[in-house]
Design a protein around this motif. Structure first.
Motif, PDB file in Angstrom:
ATOM      1  N   ASP A  69      -7.993  19.536 -10.135  1.00 50.50           N
ATOM      2  CA  ASP A  69      -6.589  19.124 -10.140  1.00 50.50           C
ATOM      3  C   ASP A  69      -6.251  18.396  -8.832  1.00 50.50           C
ATOM      4  O   ASP A  69      -6.904  18.623  -7.806  1.00 50.50           O
ATOM      5  CB  ASP A  69      -5.680  20.364 -10.275  1.00 50.50           C
ATOM      6  CG  ASP A  69      -5.854  21.035 -11.629  1.00 50.50           C
ATOM      7  OD1 ASP A  69      -6.325  20.368 -12.565  1.00 50.50           O
ATOM      8  OD2 ASP A  69      -5.519  22.229 -11.737  1.00 50.50           O
ATOM      9  N   PRO A 126      -3.027  28.587  -4.126  1.00 50.06           N
ATOM     10  CA  PRO A 126      -2.709  28.895  -5.530  1.00 50.06           C
ATOM     11  C   PRO A 126      -3.050  27.764  -6.501  1.00 50.06           C
ATOM     12  O   PRO A 126      -3.370  28.025  -7.665  1.00 50.06           O
ATOM     13  CB  PRO A 126      -1.189  29.151  -5.528  1.00 50.06           C
ATOM     14  CG  PRO A 126      -0.725  29.051  -4.128  1.00 50.06           C
ATOM     15  CD  PRO A 126      -1.858  28.644  -3.240  1.00 50.06           C
ATOM     16  N   VAL A 127      -3.015  26.514  -6.016  1.00 53.60           N
ATOM     17  CA  VAL A 127      -3.362  25.390  -6.897  1.00 53.60           C
ATOM     18  C   VAL A 127      -4.861  25.457  -7.245  1.00 53.60           C
ATOM     19  O   VAL A 127      -5.272  25.259  -8.395  1.00 53.60           O
ATOM     20  CB  VAL A 127      -3.014  24.036  -6.225  1.00 53.60           C
ATOM     21  CG1 VAL A 127      -3.369  22.874  -7.136  1.00 53.60           C
ATOM     22  CG2 VAL A 127      -1.540  23.993  -5.875  1.00 53.60           C
ATOM     23  N   ALA A 130      -5.539  28.380  -9.730  1.00 51.70           N
ATOM     24  CA  ALA A 130      -5.214  28.056 -11.129  1.00 51.70           C
ATOM     25  C   ALA A 130      -6.331  27.205 -11.742  1.00 51.70           C
ATOM     26  O   ALA A 130      -6.739  27.416 -12.893  1.00 51.70           O
ATOM     27  CB  ALA A 130      -3.879  27.318 -11.192  1.00 51.70           C
ATOM     28  N   CYS A 131      -6.843  26.268 -10.943  1.00 42.39           N
ATOM     29  CA  CYS A 131      -7.918  25.386 -11.409  1.00 42.39           C
ATOM     30  C   CYS A 131      -9.201  26.199 -11.657  1.00 42.39           C
ATOM     31  O   CYS A 131      -9.857  26.056 -12.697  1.00 42.39           O
ATOM     32  CB  CYS A 131      -8.129  24.327 -10.326  1.00 42.39           C
ATOM     33  SG  CYS A 131      -9.164  22.967 -10.784  1.00 42.39           S
ATOM     34  N   ARG A 133      -9.445  29.346 -12.286  1.00 49.14           N
ATOM     35  CA  ARG A 133      -9.277  30.244 -13.454  1.00 49.14           C
ATOM     36  C   ARG A 133      -9.633  29.504 -14.735  1.00 49.14           C
ATOM     37  O   ARG A 133     -10.327  30.034 -15.594  1.00 49.14           O
ATOM     38  CB  ARG A 133      -7.839  30.772 -13.511  1.00 49.14           C
ATOM     39  CG  ARG A 133      -7.612  31.879 -12.505  1.00 49.14           C
ATOM     40  CD  ARG A 133      -6.314  32.668 -12.748  1.00 49.14           C
ATOM     41  NE  ARG A 133      -6.261  33.735 -11.754  1.00 49.14           N
ATOM     42  CZ  ARG A 133      -5.220  34.019 -10.982  1.00 49.14           C
ATOM     43  NH1 ARG A 133      -4.087  33.351 -11.114  1.00 49.14           N
ATOM     44  NH2 ARG A 133      -5.300  34.992 -10.095  1.00 49.14           N
ATOM     45  N   ARG A 134      -9.164  28.254 -14.838  1.00 49.90           N
ATOM     46  CA  ARG A 134      -9.477  27.476 -16.050  1.00 49.90           C
ATOM     47  C   ARG A 134     -10.977  27.198 -16.131  1.00 49.90           C
ATOM     48  O   ARG A 134     -11.592  27.345 -17.180  1.00 49.90           O
ATOM     49  CB  ARG A 134      -8.720  26.145 -16.036  1.00 49.90           C
ATOM     50  CG  ARG A 134      -7.244  26.271 -16.295  1.00 49.90           C
ATOM     51  CD  ARG A 134      -6.644  24.993 -16.885  1.00 49.90           C
ATOM     52  NE  ARG A 134      -7.106  23.745 -16.321  1.00 49.90           N
ATOM     53  CZ  ARG A 134      -6.671  23.226 -15.166  1.00 49.90           C
ATOM     54  NH1 ARG A 134      -5.749  23.865 -14.451  1.00 49.90           N
ATOM     55  NH2 ARG A 134      -7.147  22.080 -14.728  1.00 49.90           N
ATOM     56  N   ALA A 145      -6.082  35.375  -5.772  1.00 47.99           N
ATOM     57  CA  ALA A 145      -5.403  34.494  -4.826  1.00 47.99           C
ATOM     58  C   ALA A 145      -5.134  35.242  -3.535  1.00 47.99           C
ATOM     59  O   ALA A 145      -4.541  36.332  -3.548  1.00 47.99           O
ATOM     60  CB  ALA A 145      -4.082  34.018  -5.432  1.00 47.99           C
TER      61      ALA A 145
END
Ligand SMILES: C[S@@+](CC[C@H](N)C(=O)[O-])C[C@H]1O[C@@H](n2cnc3c(N)ncnc32)[C@H](O)[C@@H]1O
Length: 260
Positions: A69, A126-127, A130-131, A133-134, A145
């Motif tokens: 991302d 956190p960005v 999230a990436c 995790r996917r 985190a």
């Protein structure tokens, strides 16, 4: 872009902007969208210095397509060597911890190569979390985190067979000399390793042994110049250091293991 042949127009624009692999990049950007206006925007952004991977939304890492991302560190080809060193030390069923995981590329590569890995990963951003995790959902990755070991479940203590950490290791004073792609588009927390580049590595070496299982290993990437100091830090931390180098990739990895 009014050229009836978008490929040559895109190549010319990228080449003029100094992209070394203009033809490869043009092919990838043309494969991303069939919409001329959107393509034109992507080419402008690339010409202005945005990393190609942020525009595509993915990076190739050890043959895997890893989502990246905007604002997340782009996994480097040389880090494939760190992943390989981790794979070489993990057995099926191993507990693997990918600290400073960014997109999760390293942990994903290890889990994709071995069957049955219990993968944990963590990052302060956190960005990135999230990436990651996917990216690691398909291999059952659990991504936390927070600051280094802080967010990890206490039950993981003493169970980690392979702790792999591509920590930020650029000395603070050298960030300004990095290519704009990294300097302007990757977060400073992903790059800056403090005055000598080894601040985060020091903390991983100090905290890591408490999370390792008997016989476990801790691995991290450094520059060639940092390696002697990093090896001494590992030794002072109670682990046996070993250096692994891949000249072709320009990769240096320091490994610390419990004495047999
Ligand atoms: C060099 S990048 C590596 C990312 C990924 N492992 C890779 O190789 O593509 C370093 C990562 O460390 C994370 N980071 C920096 N300081 C951290 C800290 N104190 N605790 C956890 N993560 C941290 C950054 O957010 C960034 O994602």
């Amino acid at each position: 872009m009014t050229d009836p042949h978008p490929f040559s127009a895109v190549v010319a624009r990228l080449r003029a902007a100094g992209c070394v692999f203009a033809e490869d990049e043009a092919r990838l950007l043309l494969g991303t969208t069939a919409d001329r206006a959107e393509l034109s925007t992507l080419v402008d952004r690339r010409a202005a210095g945005e990393p190609l991977e942020h525009l595509l939304g993915w990076a190739e890492f050890r043959g895997l397509r890893v989502a990246v991302d905007p604002g997340v560190f782009v996994p480097r080809r040389r880090t494939g060597f760190l992943a390989q060193q981790a794979i070489d030390r993990a057995r099926p069923g191993a507990v693997v911890l990918d600290l400073c995981c960014g997109s999760g590329a390293v942990g994903l590569a290890v889990a994709a190569e071995l069957s049955d890995v219990e993968l944990h990963a963590a990052d302060i951003d956190p960005v990135a979390v999230a990436c990651a995790r996917r990216n690691t959902a398909a291999v059952g990755g659990r991504v936390y985190a927070g600051d280094l070991f802080g967010p990890l479940p206490p039950g993981l203590r003493g169970r980690v067979n392979v702790l792999v950490a591509n920590v930020p290791y650029v000395p603070s004073g050298e960030i300004a000399r990095m290519p704009p792609e990294a300097r302007d588009h990757e977060p400073r927390t992903a790059l800056d390793g403090g005055p000598d580049g080894l601040d985060v590595a020091r903390r991983v070496i100090a905290g890591g042994p408490g999370w390792l299982a008997p016989g476990g290993s801790l691995l991290f990437e450094t520059s060639e110049q940092q390696a002697p100091v990093a090896m001494a830090l590992v030794r002072a931390g109670g682990l046996v250091p070993r250096l692994a180098v891949d000249d072709e990739l320009g990769a240096t990895v320091v490994v610390g293991s419990f004495a047999p």
